[in-house]
Design a protein around this motif. Structure first.
Motif: not given
Length: 225
Positions: A33-60
């Protein structure tokens, strides 16, 4: 103007520490989940959401929905292969993020690399298949021999079915800890699945590490010695 593939966007996305940690957390083939990945990344849920959107958009990343929950997984084996190769390059050049500990030793022995086995066990299996005439190997070119197909079928794997899949049957993957090749592709994934089915090994709940059972270790050593 330079023509051909543009690696700059992919490199920029993977190069961010938080995004890199999130991508590597998915290398065991799970969806988180986004929350689990935020914890792994050491970032807030809001920041993780932005990162995940970029990674999805890039096809990763591949966004998945189950009920009201949204999960993220690596988009495909090509992404995992690129990450494992970068891991190997970083290790070879001495770019390590911390001193090795007990968990690192376990990961080096046997771990999941997206959908296939990696680590010292995987390298030993690859070497055995190659030296036994089951695989033809020349740098990155690899193939399963007729003798190898018979051997694999003896383990209970349908080689003909694997050959009909859209992905390559055999693929070389550079093992980051051993700095040598292990087996990926449809065959690598099928072997890992078969080892689990036979209860030769067990996956860790919170890491990429896998543990061979005593019976499984003996059976693996007998098959790949």
């Amino acid at each position: 103007m330079t023509q051909g593939p543009d690696i700059t966007r992919i490199a920029m996305l993977i190069g961010d520490p938080a995004r890199a940690n999130m991508l590597l957390a998915l290398m065991d083939g799970r969806a988180l989940t986004a929350g689990e990945l935020a914890e792994v990344g050491g970032i807030s849920a809001a920041t993780a959401s932005g990162h995940l959107a970029q990674l999805v958009d890039a096809g990763l990343l591949w966004p998945r929905k189950q009920g009201r929950h949204r999960y993220f997984a690596l988009a495909d084996a090509d992404v995992a292969h690129a990450l494992e190769t970068l891991d190997g390059l970083a290790a070879a050049k001495g770019h390590m993020r911390h001193k090795p500990g007990p968990k690192d030793a376990a990961l080096r022995e046997a771990r999941i690399c997206y959908d296939h086995l990696a680590g010292a066990h995987a390298v030993r299996m690859f070497d055995c298949l190659a030296s036994g005439g089951h695989l033809t190997v020349y740098h990155e070119d690899i193939g399963l021999t007729a003798q190898g197909a018979t051997f694999i079928e003896g383990l209970g794997i349908d080689v003909d079915a694997l050959s009909r899949l859209s992905r390559p049957l055999c693929r070389v993957c550079l093992d980051w800890s051993e700095r040598r090749s292990h087996l990926a592709g449809a065959l690598g994934a099928a072997l890992l699945a078969r080892f689990e089915e036979l209860q030769w090994l067990r996956r860790s709940r919170d890491s990429r590490h896998v543990t061979f059972t005593p019976d499984g270790a003996r059976a693996f050593a007998k098959a790949f010695s």
